[in-house]
Design a protein around this motif. Structure first.
Motif, short mmCIF file in Angstrom:
data_model
loop_
_atom_site.label_atom_id
_atom_site.label_comp_id
_atom_site.label_asym_id
_atom_site.label_seq_id
_atom_site.Cartn_x
_atom_site.Cartn_y
_atom_site.Cartn_z
N ALA A 72 0.83 -1.20 0.00
CA ALA A 72 0.00 0.00 0.00
C ALA A 72 0.87 1.25 0.00
O ALA A 72 1.92 1.30 0.63
CB ALA A 72 -0.92 0.01 1.21
N ARG A 73 0.38 2.26 -0.71
CA ARG A 73 1.03 3.57 -0.72
C ARG A 73 0.07 4.54 -0.04
O ARG A 73 -1.14 4.44 -0.22
CB ARG A 73 1.36 4.01 -2.13
N VAL A 74 0.65 5.45 0.74
CA VAL A 74 -0.16 6.40 1.50
C VAL A 74 0.35 7.82 1.29
O VAL A 74 1.52 8.03 0.98
CB VAL A 74 -0.16 6.08 3.01
N VAL A 75 -0.55 8.77 1.46
CA VAL A 75 -0.17 10.18 1.46
C VAL A 75 -0.43 10.71 2.87
O VAL A 75 -1.47 10.42 3.48
CB VAL A 75 -0.91 11.00 0.37
N ILE A 76 0.55 11.44 3.39
CA ILE A 76 0.48 11.96 4.75
C ILE A 76 -0.40 13.21 4.78
O ILE A 76 -0.27 14.09 3.93
CB ILE A 76 1.89 12.28 5.29
N GLY A 77 -1.27 13.27 5.78
CA GLY A 77 -2.12 14.43 5.98
C GLY A 77 -1.48 15.43 6.94
O GLY A 77 -0.28 15.36 7.23
N SER A 78 -2.28 16.35 7.45
CA SER A 78 -1.80 17.38 8.38
C SER A 78 -1.67 16.82 9.78
O SER A 78 -2.66 16.40 10.38
CB SER A 78 -2.78 18.56 8.41
N PRO A 79 -0.45 16.80 10.34
CA PRO A 79 -0.27 16.33 11.71
C PRO A 79 -1.00 17.25 12.70
O PRO A 79 -1.22 18.43 12.42
CB PRO A 79 1.24 16.42 11.93
#
Length: 137
Positions: A72-79
């Motif tokens: 799986a590939r993921v995109v990081i959101g706002s911490p």
């Protein structure tokens, strides 16, 4: 919830590689993960009430923590930082379970979005700044 700006936001990574890097920095895959989203969490305090959370969205594949060969590939959101306030002690309204007669003694937060003190915001920023170069590699 206190959002934090980060160079990590919008970065795409292989989920398993991101997990390995973040686990070395004392983050764990949050219990709220699903097949298409989730978060990595790190307690900022010893009582586990103040957390730095790094959310992610799956862009390809599915997040399945049981798969050792997960692609799986993921995109990081706002911490962001969040704080949960609990009553101390056991839940006075604990309910008995039928199977095993076990007791659910753990309470839900009395305030799941409690105000976060400025020193925790600063601590969260410090941790985030320390891991940004590690994750961005």
């Amino acid at each position: 919830m206190i959002p934090l700006s980060s160079v990590l936001e919008g970065q795409e990574h292989k989920l398993t590689e991101l997990q390995v890097k973040l686990e070395k920095e004392r983050f764990s895959l949050g219990g709220n993960w699903d097949y298409d989203n989730g978060s990595f969490d790190r307690a900022l305090d010893e009582e586990n009430k103040v957390w730095l959370r790094i959310p992610f969205q799956v862009t390809d594949g599915s997040a399945d923590s049981e798969l050792s060969e997960n692609n799986a590939r993921v995109v990081i959101g706002s911490p962001y930082i969040l704080k949960h306030v609990y009553n101390e002690g056991n839940d006075p309204e604990a309910s008995a379970r039928v199977v095993g007669a076990m007791f659910d003694q753990f309470q839900s937060p009395t305030d799941p979005d409690a105000d976060v003190e400025p020193h925790w915001i600063e601590r969260g920023r410090e941790v985030l700044q320390a891991i940004e170069p590690v994750i961005s590699r």
